[in-house]
Motif scaffolding. Structure first.
Motif, PDB file in Angstrom:
ATOM      1  N   ASP A 163       6.620 -12.411   9.550  1.00 48.70           N
ATOM      2  CA  ASP A 163       7.989 -12.117   9.118  1.00 48.70           C
ATOM      3  C   ASP A 163       8.265 -12.900   7.838  1.00 48.70           C
ATOM      4  O   ASP A 163       8.112 -14.131   7.810  1.00 48.70           O
ATOM      5  N   THR A 169      10.825 -13.519   4.324  1.00 43.89           N
ATOM      6  CA  THR A 169      12.101 -13.353   3.616  1.00 43.89           C
ATOM      7  C   THR A 169      11.895 -13.815   2.174  1.00 43.89           C
ATOM      8  O   THR A 169      11.470 -14.956   1.943  1.00 43.89           O
ATOM      9  N   THR A 216       7.629  -4.897  -1.889  1.00 40.42           N
ATOM     10  CA  THR A 216       7.145  -5.097  -0.513  1.00 40.42           C
ATOM     11  C   THR A 216       5.763  -4.470  -0.323  1.00 40.42           C
ATOM     12  O   THR A 216       4.931  -5.020   0.407  1.00 40.42           O
ATOM     13  N   GLN A 267       6.715  -7.844   8.386  1.00 36.45           N
ATOM     14  CA  GLN A 267       8.113  -7.438   8.277  1.00 36.45           C
ATOM     15  C   GLN A 267       8.719  -8.213   7.099  1.00 36.45           C
ATOM     16  O   GLN A 267       8.858  -9.442   7.173  1.00 36.45           O
ATOM     17  N   HIS A 299      11.761  -8.972   4.522  1.00 33.67           N
ATOM     18  CA  HIS A 299      13.216  -8.879   4.315  1.00 33.67           C
ATOM     19  C   HIS A 299      13.548  -9.339   2.895  1.00 33.67           C
ATOM     20  O   HIS A 299      13.117 -10.403   2.466  1.00 33.67           O
ATOM     21  N   GLU A 324      16.330 -10.301  -0.068  1.00 35.76           N
ATOM     22  CA  GLU A 324      17.690 -10.772  -0.339  1.00 35.76           C
ATOM     23  C   GLU A 324      17.860 -10.984  -1.845  1.00 35.76           C
ATOM     24  O   GLU A 324      16.875 -11.220  -2.548  1.00 35.76           O
TER      25      GLU A 324
END
Length: 288
Positions: A246, A248, A264, A281, A283, A285
């Protein structure tokens, strides 16, 4: 070839281990009884527990091949890890029993000279298990099976145990009779140590433990991807033999959806080529 096919190939290693362990345990226990050797008896008991452990690995591999369903959206790959833990429990119990039995004979001086046939039996078992270890280790690396790799390490441990038994029995031929039960005692310790290592790795995986150094390497790779302004966080967990990551990251807030998605995809390609990670995964921002 997908992971399910690899797991099916991995079952061959489990079957080979089961066959070798059944043969060796029967031969060793019979020879140990007739040849009066505690070291070979402990070695034979070790192999008998390995039969159960190998069956657990085989069952784990079969369950892991099942496709995702309503209750297991990520598949059944962790069944391998559960199988490894089950095998560790069995090995630990037998290891303790061997330690208790042989320690009692050392303390009470219930020792006698074992037959030399028991030494050659132990040495033969070591040679057999060494070749089984080499095969399973190579196969586990090809198919990416954690439980088969654990089984291979157990195979190597068994080969060393048999060598230790051989040394103890051989030494007893020169009148040092306590070497035979002492070798059995050391065998028990090795069994427990191997069980503990497998248990520790299994619990680390099942509690979502992940190598911190691997996380740092992944961060260093991602931050170099064009368009990534900053890597905020990277988390990892093991699911069977898959690494789930995961991530970010911060990117230019002016980017549109297509441009953000392109970043990504670059990260996913990088993770696959450099770190062999297929599940990530990511994410996004805005970078302020």
């Amino acid at each position: 070839m997908d992971h399910a096919d690899n797991l099916k190939k991995g079952e061959k290693g489990a079957w080979i281990s089961i066959g070798a362990y059944i043969l060796l345990s029967v031969v060793k226990l019979i020879v140990a009884y007739t040849g009066n050797s505690e070291a070979l008896r402990a070695d034979g008991l070790n192999n008998s527990t390995d039969v159960i452990a190998s069956i657990a690995v085989l069952v784990g591999l079969k369950i892991s091949r099942k496709p995702p369903d309503e209750n297991h959206h990520y598949g059944h790959y962790r069944a391998e890890t559960v199988a490894s833990m089950f095998a560790a429990f069995i090995m630990m119990m037998v290891g303790f029993q061997v330690i208790i039995d042989t320690f009692g004979k050392i303390v009470t001086h219930e020792t006698s000279e074992p037959n030399m046939l028991t030494a050659w039996t132990a040495l033969g078992g070591a040679i057999v298990m060494y070749f089984v270890y080499r095969y399973n280790k190579s196969l586990s690396e090809k198919v990416g099976s954690s439980s088969l790799y654990a089984a291979a390490q157990d195979n190597r441990s068994d080969a060393l145990v048999s060598i230790g038994a051989f040394i103890g029995i051989f030494g007893a031929q020169f009148g040092v009779f306590w070497l035979d039960p002492m070798a059995g005692f050391i065998v028990g310790i090795i069994i427990c140590k191997t069980a503990w290592d497998i248990f520790k790795d299994s619990t680390h995986t099942l509690t979502d433990g992940f190598d911190e150094k691997q996380i740092d390497k992944i961060k260093e790779s991602i931050v170099k991807v064009q368009g990534v302004k900053k890597v905020v966080d990277v988390k990892g967990r093991i699911h069977g033999n898959y690494e789930f990551i995961d991530i970010t990251i911060l990117v230019n807030p002016e980017l549109n959806v297509r441009e953000g998605h392109a970043i990504t995809e670059k990260i996913e390609t990088l993770l696959w080529k450099k770190h062999n990670i297929t599940h990530a995964q990511i994410h996004i921002e805005p970078y302020e």
